[in-house]
Design a protein around this motif. Structure first.
Motif, mmCIF file in Angstrom:
data_model
loop_
_atom_site.group_PDB
_atom_site.id
_atom_site.type_symbol
_atom_site.label_atom_id
_atom_site.label_comp_id
_atom_site.label_asym_id
_atom_site.label_seq_id
_atom_site.Cartn_x
_atom_site.Cartn_y
_atom_site.Cartn_z
ATOM 1 N N THR A 307 0.836 -1.194 0.000
ATOM 2 C CA THR A 307 0.000 0.000 0.000
ATOM 3 C C THR A 307 0.877 1.253 0.000
ATOM 4 O OG1 THR A 307 -0.069 0.153 2.412
ATOM 5 C CG2 THR A 307 -1.754 -1.222 1.335
ATOM 6 N N GLU A 308 0.262 2.374 -0.307
ATOM 7 C CA GLU A 308 1.001 3.641 -0.261
ATOM 8 C C GLU A 308 1.482 3.908 1.164
ATOM 9 O OE1 GLU A 308 0.447 8.422 -1.245
ATOM 10 O OE2 GLU A 308 -1.121 6.982 -1.812
ATOM 11 N N ARG A 309 0.667 3.555 2.139
ATOM 12 C CA ARG A 309 1.064 3.774 3.536
ATOM 13 C C ARG A 309 2.319 2.976 3.872
ATOM 14 N NH1 ARG A 309 -2.881 2.729 8.811
ATOM 15 N NH2 ARG A 309 -1.373 3.392 10.410
ATOM 16 N N THR A 310 2.373 1.717 3.430
ATOM 17 C CA THR A 310 3.553 0.888 3.686
ATOM 18 C C THR A 310 4.763 1.416 2.951
ATOM 19 O OG1 THR A 310 2.185 -1.086 4.017
ATOM 20 C CG2 THR A 310 4.504 -1.443 3.487
ATOM 21 N N TRP A 311 4.563 1.833 1.704
ATOM 22 C CA TRP A 311 5.666 2.405 0.918
ATOM 23 C C TRP A 311 6.271 3.607 1.639
ATOM 24 C CZ3 TRP A 311 4.593 6.864 -2.693
ATOM 25 C CH2 TRP A 311 5.781 7.370 -3.235
ATOM 26 N N ARG A 312 5.417 4.514 2.082
ATOM 27 C CA ARG A 312 5.929 5.706 2.756
ATOM 28 C C ARG A 312 6.592 5.346 4.090
ATOM 29 N NH1 ARG A 312 4.742 10.069 -0.037
ATOM 30 N NH2 ARG A 312 2.925 10.124 -1.426
ATOM 31 N N ALA A 313 6.050 4.368 4.785
ATOM 32 C CA ALA A 313 6.649 3.937 6.063
ATOM 33 C C ALA A 313 8.029 3.325 5.818
ATOM 34 C CB ALA A 313 5.738 2.926 6.753
ATOM 35 N N LEU A 314 8.152 2.515 4.771
ATOM 36 C CA LEU A 314 9.451 1.929 4.435
ATOM 37 C C LEU A 314 10.448 3.019 4.047
ATOM 38 C CD1 LEU A 314 8.391 -1.218 2.366
ATOM 39 C CD2 LEU A 314 9.571 -1.224 4.572
ATOM 40 N N THR A 315 9.981 3.961 3.225
ATOM 41 C CA THR A 315 10.851 5.059 2.784
ATOM 42 C C THR A 315 11.352 5.859 3.977
ATOM 43 O OG1 THR A 315 9.666 5.217 0.662
ATOM 44 C CG2 THR A 315 10.988 7.117 1.344
ATOM 45 N N ASP A 316 10.459 6.161 4.911
ATOM 46 C CA ASP A 316 10.859 6.912 6.112
ATOM 47 C C ASP A 316 11.855 6.109 6.953
ATOM 48 O OD1 ASP A 316 9.224 8.995 5.388
ATOM 49 O OD2 ASP A 316 7.568 8.427 6.708
ATOM 50 N N THR A 317 11.623 4.815 7.065
ATOM 51 C CA THR A 317 12.522 3.951 7.847
ATOM 52 C C THR A 317 13.917 3.934 7.229
ATOM 53 O OG1 THR A 317 10.721 2.516 8.601
ATOM 54 C CG2 THR A 317 12.948 1.588 8.620
ATOM 55 N N PHE A 318 13.975 3.748 5.916
ATOM 56 C CA PHE A 318 15.273 3.676 5.240
ATOM 57 C C PHE A 318 16.003 5.014 5.308
ATOM 58 C CE2 PHE A 318 13.152 0.327 2.372
ATOM 59 C CZ PHE A 318 13.425 -0.668 3.297
ATOM 60 N N ARG A 319 15.258 6.096 5.191
ATOM 61 C CA ARG A 319 15.899 7.415 5.249
ATOM 62 C C ARG A 319 16.451 7.683 6.652
ATOM 63 N NH1 ARG A 319 17.108 12.046 3.201
ATOM 64 N NH2 ARG A 319 16.737 14.033 4.247
ATOM 65 N N THR A 320 15.683 7.336 7.676
ATOM 66 C CA THR A 320 16.150 7.524 9.050
ATOM 67 C C THR A 320 17.415 6.717 9.303
ATOM 68 O OG1 THR A 320 13.903 7.944 9.864
ATOM 69 C CG2 THR A 320 15.548 7.250 11.478
ATOM 70 N N GLN A 321 17.430 5.480 8.841
ATOM 71 C CA GLN A 321 18.610 4.631 9.026
ATOM 72 C C GLN A 321 19.812 5.191 8.281
ATOM 73 O OE1 GLN A 321 17.212 0.795 7.707
ATOM 74 N NE2 GLN A 321 16.209 0.321 9.667
ATOM 75 N N TRP A 322 19.580 5.705 7.076
ATOM 76 C CA TRP A 322 20.685 6.271 6.295
ATOM 77 C C TRP A 322 21.237 7.522 6.965
ATOM 78 C CZ3 TRP A 322 20.526 10.987 3.338
ATOM 79 C CH2 TRP A 322 21.722 11.249 2.664
#
Length: 398
Positions: A307-322
């Motif tokens: 879902t778009e919600r999951t996509w955005r959550a994954l994107t936020d997670t990866f950006r925070t980790q980076w």
């Protein structure tokens, strides 16, 4: 000169009153801070000495004559702005404008020199296609011109090496590829939230700029994205949000090269997959293919696997980790002696194509050190040192 011009010049350079006063050399006097003294010049009639004006012209990256205008000019042409509102609300707009203006001036010099020396040969692929042609045909044309396939890209073994190969093929095709994420110092760094890249479509001297503040694993995607812009003749600035039709099209071209649908189908993630598990699977999948995790998440969303919600959550997670990883690396670097040589870093950012162009035209007497310095973004006295160590890069880019 009018106070409004002084204010416009400073703000368009992306400088605060405090930073501008310090750089220009307006110091505290008689109990008034340098910032307040500059503010007074920008809000009421005041005398600006010529030495200060010359320093402003240099620091603000404006020709001296612009300070004598009757009113601030309209914002410089950056082409179509393909970014959505979140990208343009970052506070980095003046910096983006200044960078685009700087690269346009470099492009104008390259184009003028080629025209004067009768070297100008229009590149047939610039603006040769449109979105109506479809992702597949545009990608096929790019592959043919670059002479690069996915197997060769992945055979490089790392994201850095893969990007180096891709960049060399793009530059060999006649496109200048620069890695720039600031206006000359880390104090003017432009966050990727403001822009990820931009393309200046021109049949003689096309330029692509990639924001090197972004993760290195994302550089290849951004380069291919901007190359797609050139193929459809779409000059403009790209951000991190993909709602626009042009951005989605260029994203689909880039991601189709780096991650074919048949491979994406092997990634067993569905709408029912736990977020943590999805993040783990995406990470493993991306590392094996030399692509960014955000690209994989985007493709899963576009394929309707998440879902778009999951996509955005994954994107936020990866950006925070980076961001955490980048901060840790910088902290470790502070405790280490030395670091990359300035000229090595500068050469890498400029790319073999531009270095080759400047070196060749200087050796033929076409470019003076002063004019060359503007193309390279360094002081005239640094030009020869910068070029002297670029022989290998020039040979590779020839």
């Amino acid at each position: 000169m009018k106070p409004s011009i002084l204010k416009w010049a400073r703000e368009s350079a992306g400088l605060s009153l405090e930073d501008a006063a310090a750089k220009v050399g307006i110091n505290a006097a008689r109990g008034v801070s340098g910032a307040d003294r500059l503010l007074a010049l920008e809000t009421e009639e005041g005398e600006v000495s010529r030495p200060v004006l010359l320093k402003m012209a240099k620091i603000y990256r404006r020709p001296l004559v612009s300070f004598y205008l009757d009113e601030p000019p309209a914002r410089g042409d950056r082409g179509e702005d393909f970014r959505t509102l979140p990208d343009r609300h970052t506070g980095g707009e003046p910096l983006v404008d200044a960078l685009v203006r700087d690269i346009r001036s470099r492009q104008a010099v390259v184009r003028a020199v080629q025209m004067e020396e009768e070297e100008a040969e229009p590149l047939p692929f610039i603006g040769s296609m449109s979105r109506n042609d479809g992702v597949g045909p545009v990608l096929a044309s790019i592959r043919q011109v670059l002479g690069l396939d996915l197997a060769a890209f992945r055979a490089q073994g790392s994201a850095d090496a893969g990007f180096a190969l891709l960049r060399s093929r793009v530059e060999a095709a006649g496109i200048y590829v620069l890695l720039i994420g600031n206006l000359g110092s880390h104090h003017s760094a432009i966050d990727v939230d403001a822009f990820r890249g931009f393309a200046l479509a021109d049949p003689i001297a096309p330029f692509v700029v990639i924001n090197d503040q972004d993760a290195k694993t994302a550089w290849s995607f951004t380069l291919l994205h901007e190359v797609a812009h050139l193929w459809i003749g779409a000059t403009g600035v790209s951000g991190g949000h993909f709602e626009g039709a042009v951005e989605q099209f260029c994203n689909d071209v880039a991601s189709s090269f780096l991650l074919p649908q048949r491979e994406l189908d092997q990634l067993l993630i569905t709408r029912a997959t736990d977020l943590g598990e999805a993040a783990r699977l995406v990470t493993e999948f991306a590392e094996e293919r030399l692509v960014s995790r955000s690209l994989v998440a985007y493709r899963l969303f576009r394929a309707d696997k998440i879902t778009e919600r999951t996509w955005r959550a994954l994107t936020d997670t990866f950006r925070t980790q980076w961001l955490q990883s980048r901060a840790a690396q910088r902290e470790r670097a502070r405790g280490m002696d030395g670091g990359p040589n300035y000229y090595i870093v500068r050469r890498h950012r400029l790319g073999a194509a531009l270095l080759n162009f400047v070196a060749r035209n200087m050796s033929e007497g076409v470019l003076t050190p002063t004019r060359a310095s503007k193309l390279l973004g360094v002081k005239p006295r640094s030009v020869h040192t910068l070029l002297s160590g670029a022989a290998l890069a020039i040979e590779q880019g020839a």
